[in-house]
Design an enzyme around this catalytic site. Structure first.
Site, mmCIF file in Angstrom:
data_model
loop_
_atom_site.group_PDB
_atom_site.id
_atom_site.type_symbol
_atom_site.label_atom_id
_atom_site.label_comp_id
_atom_site.label_asym_id
_atom_site.label_seq_id
_atom_site.Cartn_x
_atom_site.Cartn_y
_atom_site.Cartn_z
ATOM 1 N N ARG A 103 27.758 41.978 50.696
ATOM 2 C CA ARG A 103 28.182 40.879 49.827
ATOM 3 C C ARG A 103 29.544 41.493 49.183
ATOM 4 O O ARG A 103 30.600 40.832 48.773
ATOM 5 C CB ARG A 103 27.204 40.443 49.023
ATOM 6 C CG ARG A 103 26.135 39.458 49.640
ATOM 7 C CD ARG A 103 24.760 39.466 48.880
ATOM 8 N NE ARG A 103 24.978 38.827 47.750
ATOM 9 C CZ ARG A 103 23.981 38.884 46.792
ATOM 10 N NH1 ARG A 103 22.887 39.344 46.816
ATOM 11 N NH2 ARG A 103 24.268 37.985 45.460
ATOM 12 N N ARG A 117 16.638 40.538 39.511
ATOM 13 C CA ARG A 117 17.078 39.157 39.207
ATOM 14 C C ARG A 117 15.911 38.176 39.809
ATOM 15 O O ARG A 117 15.460 38.306 40.936
ATOM 16 C CB ARG A 117 18.329 38.635 39.942
ATOM 17 C CG ARG A 117 18.426 37.101 39.813
ATOM 18 C CD ARG A 117 19.687 36.576 40.068
ATOM 19 N NE ARG A 117 20.304 37.051 41.338
ATOM 20 C CZ ARG A 117 21.659 36.659 41.855
ATOM 21 N NH1 ARG A 117 22.653 35.934 40.777
ATOM 22 N NH2 ARG A 117 22.109 37.031 42.802
ATOM 23 N N LYS A 122 28.430 35.396 36.650
ATOM 24 C CA LYS A 122 28.867 34.105 36.694
ATOM 25 C C LYS A 122 27.851 33.146 36.534
ATOM 26 O O LYS A 122 27.831 32.087 35.699
ATOM 27 C CB LYS A 122 29.421 33.952 37.967
ATOM 28 C CG LYS A 122 30.568 34.812 38.465
ATOM 29 C CD LYS A 122 30.982 34.633 39.898
ATOM 30 C CE LYS A 122 30.093 34.812 41.028
ATOM 31 N NZ LYS A 122 29.584 35.928 41.313
ATOM 32 N N ARG A 155 36.562 31.427 47.315
ATOM 33 C CA ARG A 155 36.329 32.795 47.534
ATOM 34 C C ARG A 155 37.372 33.610 48.724
ATOM 35 O O ARG A 155 37.149 34.561 49.169
ATOM 36 C CB ARG A 155 34.849 32.800 48.163
ATOM 37 C CG ARG A 155 33.756 33.551 47.074
ATOM 38 C CD ARG A 155 32.780 33.471 48.114
ATOM 39 N NE ARG A 155 31.550 34.390 47.435
ATOM 40 C CZ ARG A 155 30.490 33.942 46.763
ATOM 41 N NH1 ARG A 155 30.858 32.713 45.857
ATOM 42 N NH2 ARG A 155 29.547 34.532 46.765
ATOM 43 N N ARG A 171 15.978 35.947 45.369
ATOM 44 C CA ARG A 171 16.995 35.275 46.604
ATOM 45 C C ARG A 171 16.788 36.342 47.460
ATOM 46 O O ARG A 171 16.699 37.433 47.453
ATOM 47 C CB ARG A 171 18.188 35.345 45.923
ATOM 48 C CG ARG A 171 18.750 33.875 45.302
ATOM 49 C CD ARG A 171 20.029 33.975 44.829
ATOM 50 N NE ARG A 171 21.085 34.642 45.323
ATOM 51 C CZ ARG A 171 22.406 34.395 44.993
ATOM 52 N NH1 ARG A 171 22.540 34.295 43.797
ATOM 53 N NH2 ARG A 171 23.193 35.010 45.662
HETATM 54 P P1 AP5 Z 1 24.135 36.240 37.688
HETATM 55 O O1 AP5 Z 1 24.617 35.836 36.608
HETATM 56 O O2 AP5 Z 1 22.851 35.477 38.367
HETATM 57 O O3 AP5 Z 1 25.109 36.980 38.710
HETATM 58 P P2 AP5 Z 1 26.293 35.909 39.545
HETATM 59 O O4 AP5 Z 1 27.516 36.588 39.263
HETATM 60 O O5 AP5 Z 1 25.876 34.643 39.392
HETATM 61 O O6 AP5 Z 1 25.952 36.697 40.887
HETATM 62 P P3 AP5 Z 1 25.650 35.868 42.421
HETATM 63 O O7 AP5 Z 1 24.681 37.056 42.968
HETATM 64 O O8 AP5 Z 1 24.972 34.696 42.303
HETATM 65 O O9 AP5 Z 1 26.823 35.895 43.080
HETATM 66 P P4 AP5 Z 1 27.383 35.773 44.354
HETATM 67 O O10 AP5 Z 1 28.698 35.681 44.268
HETATM 68 O O11 AP5 Z 1 26.825 36.866 45.218
HETATM 69 O O12 AP5 Z 1 26.317 34.594 45.010
HETATM 70 P P5 AP5 Z 1 26.631 33.127 45.232
HETATM 71 O O13 AP5 Z 1 25.324 32.299 45.073
HETATM 72 O O14 AP5 Z 1 27.859 32.614 44.710
HETATM 73 O O15 AP5 Z 1 23.409 37.657 36.914
HETATM 74 C C1 AP5 Z 1 22.714 38.740 37.925
HETATM 75 C C2 AP5 Z 1 21.517 39.184 37.445
HETATM 76 O O16 AP5 Z 1 22.163 40.078 36.149
HETATM 77 C C3 AP5 Z 1 20.662 38.274 36.604
HETATM 78 O O17 AP5 Z 1 19.377 38.619 36.848
HETATM 79 C C4 AP5 Z 1 21.062 38.152 35.265
HETATM 80 O O18 AP5 Z 1 19.933 38.049 34.200
HETATM 81 C C5 AP5 Z 1 21.613 39.769 34.869
HETATM 82 N N1 AP5 Z 1 22.605 39.680 34.044
HETATM 83 C C6 AP5 Z 1 23.846 38.804 34.138
HETATM 84 N N2 AP5 Z 1 24.672 39.187 33.251
HETATM 85 C C7 AP5 Z 1 24.085 40.323 32.676
HETATM 86 C C8 AP5 Z 1 24.771 41.175 31.688
HETATM 87 N N3 AP5 Z 1 25.946 40.885 31.127
HETATM 88 N N4 AP5 Z 1 24.244 42.274 31.245
HETATM 89 C C9 AP5 Z 1 22.778 42.633 32.170
HETATM 90 N N5 AP5 Z 1 22.293 41.771 32.903
HETATM 91 C C10 AP5 Z 1 22.977 40.793 32.982
HETATM 92 O O19 AP5 Z 1 26.703 33.016 46.919
HETATM 93 C C11 AP5 Z 1 25.786 33.340 47.651
HETATM 94 C C12 AP5 Z 1 26.132 33.408 49.189
HETATM 95 O O20 AP5 Z 1 26.573 31.955 49.558
HETATM 96 C C13 AP5 Z 1 27.334 34.153 49.609
HETATM 97 O O21 AP5 Z 1 27.027 35.368 50.102
HETATM 98 C C14 AP5 Z 1 28.053 33.283 50.722
HETATM 99 O O22 AP5 Z 1 27.336 33.463 51.905
HETATM 100 C C15 AP5 Z 1 27.727 31.866 50.332
HETATM 101 N N6 AP5 Z 1 28.952 31.439 49.608
HETATM 102 C C16 AP5 Z 1 28.687 30.840 48.258
HETATM 103 N N7 AP5 Z 1 30.064 30.485 48.000
HETATM 104 C C17 AP5 Z 1 30.875 30.439 49.097
HETATM 105 C C18 AP5 Z 1 32.427 30.324 49.352
HETATM 106 N N8 AP5 Z 1 33.078 29.562 48.255
HETATM 107 N N9 AP5 Z 1 32.699 30.625 50.475
HETATM 108 C C19 AP5 Z 1 32.021 30.991 51.562
HETATM 109 N N10 AP5 Z 1 30.708 31.212 51.318
HETATM 110 C C20 AP5 Z 1 30.054 31.181 50.008
HETATM 111 ZN ZN ZN Z 2 25.439 32.946 40.815
#
Ligand code: AP5
Ligand code: ZN
Length: 214
Positions: free
Chosen positions: A171, A127, A13, A88, A160
């Site tokens: 997660r 990452r 994402k 979410r 992170r």
């Molecule tokens: P990347 O693109 O960074 O992945 P992502 O989908 O953004 O994953 P996240 O880990 O950021 O998602 P998340 O939902 O767990 O975390 P969030 O910050 O939202 O890619 C990952 C890696 O793979 C990178 O190194 C990249 O280079 C590589 N990559 C990407 N695409 C690739 C491909 N096609 N092929 C190979 N490699 C690839 O949330 C964090 C925390 O915040 C949650 O746990 C929760 O506690 C809180 N939170 C956030 N939003 C909410 C909400 N709405 N409600 C409640 N709590 C929330």
């Molecule tokens: Zn993300």
């Protein structure tokens, strides 16, 4: 356009968001990035969110709905937004519907980053991010020019705190239990486009472009 990006941790994402954002001049709202900034700045919001985030659990609906409600009112986000990591839970999706209704707006597409859990541990543990810009790297799949250093600013990259195999487990659990029902919620509205998120970043970008131009 108003887009929602849904997918498990590491599904891509945050990698696709800047590309879509630049192409369509949208505002990118990532609740995870906003919460991490609040935690780093030790704001009251950050203090409340930290414990759940460190454990890989979701932060309360009230807190995240509040941040999104404020952010969506910004003039720069009126034309269009990418919601990355929100909604979410079904409750968050319902609250979002209320916010949009008030603006006379609606969601154009929900991009579902569908991917097998087994691929995600390698993506998450490799990452590295540049915290101030949100630029994301991967030791194997998207290495920076100099290890540990941001290509653009030369500043150091960090990992992170929740990017460990153990926290990833909770997660993923949260994703399947609380977030997957949100995909069903939007499927009923007919707004969901499926992506093959296990493909290379470039191939996923091409899929996104196809969906958004159709
Ligand atoms: P990347 O693109 O960074 O992945 P992502 O989908 O953004 O994953 P996240 O880990 O950021 O998602 P998340 O939902 O767990 O975390 P969030 O910050 O939202 O890619 C990952 C890696 O793979 C990178 O190194 C990249 O280079 C590589 N990559 C990407 N695409 C690739 C491909 N096609 N092929 C190979 N490699 C690839 O949330 C964090 C925390 O915040 C949650 O746990 C929760 O506690 C809180 N939170 C956030 N939003 C909410 C909400 N709405 N409600 C409640 N709590 C929330
Ligand atoms: Zn993300």
């Amino acid at each position: 356009k108003r887009l929602i990006l849904i997918g498990p941790p590491g599904s891509g994402k945050g990698t696709q968001s800047p590309i879509i954002k630049d192409e369509y001049c949208l505002c990118h709202l990532a609740t995870g990035d906003m919460l991490r900034a609040a935690v780093a700045a030790k704001t009251p919001l950050g203090i409340k969110a930290k414990e759940a985030m460190d454990k890989g659990e979701l932060v309360s609906d009230d807190l995240v709905v509040g941040i999104i409600d404020d952010a969506m009112k910004k003039p720069s986000c009126q034309k269009g937004v990418i919601l990355d990591g929100f909604p979410r839970t079904v409750v968050q999706a319902e609250k979002l519907d209320e916010m949009l209704q008030k603006q006379g707006a609606k969601i154009d597409k929900v991009l579902n980053f569908a991917i097998d859990d087994a691929i995600l541990e390698e993506r998450i543990t490799g990452r590295w991010i540049h915290p101030s810009s949100g630029r994301t790297y991967h030791t194997k799949f998207a290495p920076p020019k100099v290890p540990g250093v941001d290509d653009v600013t030369g500043e150091p990259l960090i990992q992170r705190k929740d990017d460990t195999a153990a926290v990833l487990k909770s997660r993923l659990e949260a994703f399947h239990r609380q977030t997957e029902p949100v995909i069903g919620y939007y499927k009923n509205k007919g707004a969901v486009a499926e992506l093959h998120a296990e493909k290379s970043p470039k191939e996923v970008t091409t899929e996104v472009q196809k969906v958004l131009s159709s």
